[in-house]
Write a protein that holds these residues in place. Structure first.
Motif, mmCIF file in Angstrom:
data_model
loop_
_atom_site.group_PDB
_atom_site.id
_atom_site.type_symbol
_atom_site.label_atom_id
_atom_site.label_comp_id
_atom_site.label_asym_id
_atom_site.label_seq_id
_atom_site.Cartn_x
_atom_site.Cartn_y
_atom_site.Cartn_z
ATOM 1 N N PRO A 58 10.321 87.351 95.212
ATOM 2 C CA PRO A 58 11.636 87.941 95.481
ATOM 3 C C PRO A 58 11.609 89.446 95.238
ATOM 4 O O PRO A 58 10.696 89.982 94.610
ATOM 5 C CB PRO A 58 12.544 87.242 94.475
ATOM 6 N N THR A 59 12.635 90.126 95.735
ATOM 7 C CA THR A 59 12.783 91.558 95.487
ATOM 8 C C THR A 59 13.057 91.792 94.004
ATOM 9 O O THR A 59 13.874 91.097 93.403
ATOM 10 C CB THR A 59 13.950 92.127 96.318
ATOM 11 N N VAL A 60 12.380 92.764 93.429
ATOM 12 C CA VAL A 60 12.563 93.044 92.001
ATOM 13 C C VAL A 60 13.965 93.586 91.772
ATOM 14 O O VAL A 60 14.368 94.585 92.386
ATOM 15 C CB VAL A 60 11.522 94.059 91.502
ATOM 16 N N PRO A 61 14.744 92.954 90.896
ATOM 17 C CA PRO A 61 16.114 93.433 90.645
ATOM 18 C C PRO A 61 16.111 94.625 89.715
ATOM 19 O O PRO A 61 15.099 94.976 89.116
ATOM 20 C CB PRO A 61 16.764 92.221 89.978
ATOM 21 N N SER A 62 17.260 95.255 89.605
ATOM 22 C CA SER A 62 17.413 96.354 88.656
ATOM 23 C C SER A 62 17.794 95.774 87.295
ATOM 24 O O SER A 62 17.945 94.576 87.123
ATOM 25 C CB SER A 62 18.482 97.338 89.144
ATOM 26 N N GLY A 63 17.983 96.660 86.323
ATOM 27 C CA GLY A 63 18.411 96.212 85.010
ATOM 28 C C GLY A 63 17.281 95.603 84.206
ATOM 29 O O GLY A 63 16.096 95.817 84.477
ATOM 30 N N ILE A 64 17.622 94.786 83.193
ATOM 31 C CA ILE A 64 16.606 94.290 82.276
ATOM 32 C C ILE A 64 15.608 93.361 82.956
ATOM 33 O O ILE A 64 14.469 93.241 82.501
ATOM 34 C CB ILE A 64 17.230 93.606 81.044
ATOM 35 N N ALA A 65 16.004 92.708 84.054
ATOM 36 C CA ALA A 65 15.064 91.822 84.751
ATOM 37 C C ALA A 65 13.866 92.584 85.285
ATOM 38 O O ALA A 65 12.774 92.021 85.417
ATOM 39 C CB ALA A 65 15.777 91.090 85.888
ATOM 40 N N SER A 66 14.050 93.854 85.587
ATOM 41 C CA SER A 66 12.934 94.648 86.114
ATOM 42 C C SER A 66 11.903 94.946 85.034
ATOM 43 O O SER A 66 10.766 95.305 85.334
ATOM 44 C CB SER A 66 13.448 95.970 86.693
ATOM 45 N N GLY A 67 12.286 94.797 83.773
ATOM 46 C CA GLY A 67 11.391 95.142 82.677
ATOM 47 C C GLY A 67 10.778 93.959 81.964
ATOM 48 O O GLY A 67 10.144 94.125 80.919
ATOM 49 N N ALA A 68 10.932 92.753 82.511
ATOM 50 C CA ALA A 68 10.339 91.579 81.866
ATOM 51 C C ALA A 68 8.818 91.632 81.954
ATOM 52 O O ALA A 68 8.245 92.107 82.923
ATOM 53 C CB ALA A 68 10.857 90.302 82.524
ATOM 54 N N GLY A 69 8.168 91.104 80.923
ATOM 55 C CA GLY A 69 6.709 91.073 80.912
ATOM 56 C C GLY A 69 6.112 92.413 80.557
ATOM 57 O O GLY A 69 6.763 93.283 79.988
ATOM 58 N N GLY A 70 4.829 92.576 80.899
ATOM 59 C CA GLY A 70 4.133 93.804 80.551
ATOM 60 C C GLY A 70 3.840 93.916 79.070
ATOM 61 O O GLY A 70 3.587 95.008 78.562
ATOM 62 N N THR A 71 3.852 92.794 78.343
ATOM 63 C CA THR A 71 3.524 92.820 76.921
ATOM 64 C C THR A 71 2.013 92.994 76.760
ATOM 65 O O THR A 71 1.236 92.538 77.598
ATOM 66 C CB THR A 71 3.972 91.527 76.225
ATOM 67 N N PRO A 72 1.561 93.644 75.697
ATOM 68 C CA PRO A 72 0.127 93.903 75.561
ATOM 69 C C PRO A 72 -0.659 92.664 75.137
ATOM 70 O O PRO A 72 -0.080 91.649 74.720
ATOM 71 C CB PRO A 72 0.078 94.970 74.464
ATOM 72 N N LEU A 73 -1.969 92.745 75.253
ATOM 73 C CA LEU A 73 -2.877 91.757 74.670
ATOM 74 C C LEU A 73 -3.658 92.499 73.598
ATOM 75 O O LEU A 73 -4.490 93.363 73.905
ATOM 76 C CB LEU A 73 -3.817 91.167 75.725
#
Length: 398
Positions: A58-73
């Motif tokens: 799906p199209t990436v939404p704005s707001g906090i949903a756009s920032g989910a994930g990207g946590t480090p290992l």
């Protein structure tokens, strides 16, 4: 996007169907040929990894949903017990609302917005409730959260901070999962419950990220194992979907073994694994400090069981004393504050090493699923309903 039964292979284009006619949960059908060739990708948010599921993203939404994930290992040398594998920790508490649940919620919300849907719901009294309520607030969606009638006031307040409709359900809370799917179809509320196909797809990015980050650090290599808590089986299902898709696409040569951990007081999947059963039998779960994974009748339990066996992994259980000690070790050895459910991964390590499942030569990624259920300052306004009244209440406009 088609839904596929992991067990019998049945396929449907009914986007409201969550479970197959055979009784097992569905997931979104992956197309390995649609997976990009370039590996590993840059990991910024989960959206960089979604194409590797082989789905129509799906199209990436704005707001906090756009920032989910990207946590480090994180490579955490001080956390390694003597003679243990090399440990790497993925702190999912760094997601917007503090848990991996944001991945599944973000994917579901993005899909809903693209389809023009406006009513979202969930059955939860913990991290998933907070995640759905927060994403609904940020996206302007009407939100309903179903919680047990006896929910603790501080937990209710934490969810209420985001302004959802809170319904405290009388009766058997376990039956709400099934009831919500029926009533949701009738009233137009999309319940993004623990193992809904859209949620599983978003949560598959946890494993995808861990594999991509390890490959970037170790010249394309794959970790030997992923260890993660298991409750409903939805997150475990996502990890299996990720591994299966990358394997089928030829991205990874040696798929990691998947190990799932439960609290001993409520461990139906671990008990089924130990018995050699193919199906999970519900239990009368006891109380545990790892309350967020105390699921006595996990809706995707059979799928989690199959995932462990298919990857030469295992499912095990640990007691509360071991969980609390592991929680302390996460803090004092790695500087990580995790919820008790996350600590089960480290608590299980000795057991997995002693059984020969893991060796000191293995690279093992521990998935720390959340930082815990945070406090809230919202006014805990809620309405008490029975299961029979649920449909009537949801048909009523807010």
């Amino acid at each position: 996007m088609y839904r596929l039964c992991w067990d019998c292979g049945a396929r449907t284009d009914d986007d409201r169907q969550v479970r197959c006619d055979c009784g097992e949960p569905l997931w979104l059908e992956s197309d390995p040929e649609a997976v990009p060739d370039a590996w590993p990708p840059t990991v910024e948010t989960m959206w960089n990894l979604v194409p590797y599921l082989g789905l129509g993203a799906p199209t990436v939404p704005s707001g906090i949903a756009s920032g989910a994930g990207g946590t480090p290992l994180l490579r955490t040398e001080r956390l390694d017990p003597a003679g243990s594998p090399r440990l790497h920790v993925k702190p999912e508490g760094l997601n917007p609302t503090g848990s991996f649940k944001d991945r599944g919620t973000a994917f579901g919300v993005a899909w809903m917005l693209e389809q023009g849907e406006q009513r979202i719901g969930t059955v939860s009294h913990g991290n998933m409730a907070a995640s759905v309520a927060a994403h609904a607030a940020a996206s302007g969606l009407d939100c309903t959260v179903l919680v047990p009638a006896d929910i603790a006031e501080e937990r209710l307040a934490a969810i209420a901070a985001y302004g959802p409709r809170l319904l405290r359900a009388d009766g058997d809370y376990g039956k709400l999962y099934v009831e919500s799917l029926t009533v949701g179809r009738e009233t137009g509320v999309r319940f993004l419950n623990s193992d809904a196909p859209l949620r599983v797809a978003g949560q598959a990015t946890t494993a995808l990220e861990a594999l991509a980050q390890f490959a970037a650090r170790e010249s394309g290599a794959t970790p030997d194992a992923l260890v993660m808590p298991v409750s409903s089986g939805g997150h475990a299902s996502g990890a299996w979907q990720a591994v299966r898709t990358l394997d089928a696409a030829g991205i990874i040569d040696e798929p990691p073994r998947l190990y799932f951990v439960q609290a001993a007081a409520c461990a139906p999947i671990a008990e089924a694994f130990a018995r050699g059963d193919d199906t999970v039998t519900p239990v009368d779960g006891g109380e545990t400090v790892a309350y967020s994974i105390a699921n006595a009748n996990p809706p995707s339990g059979n799928r989690a069981l199959a995932a462990a066996r298919a990857t030469s992994g295992a499912v095990c259980a640990v007691d509360d004393d071991a969980i609390l000690e592991a929680k302390r070790r996460f803090a004092v050895k790695a500087g990580l504050t995790v919820e008790p459910a996350s600590a089960t991964t480290l608590a299980a390590l000795d057991q997995l090493v002693e059984s020969g499942s893991l060796s000191r030569d293995d690279d093992v990624a521990l998935i720390a699923t959340g930082r815990g259920f945070g406090g809230g300052s919202g006014t805990a306004e809620s309405e008490q309903v029975t299961l029979d009244e649920l449909g009537r209440v949801l048909r009523r406009s807010r």
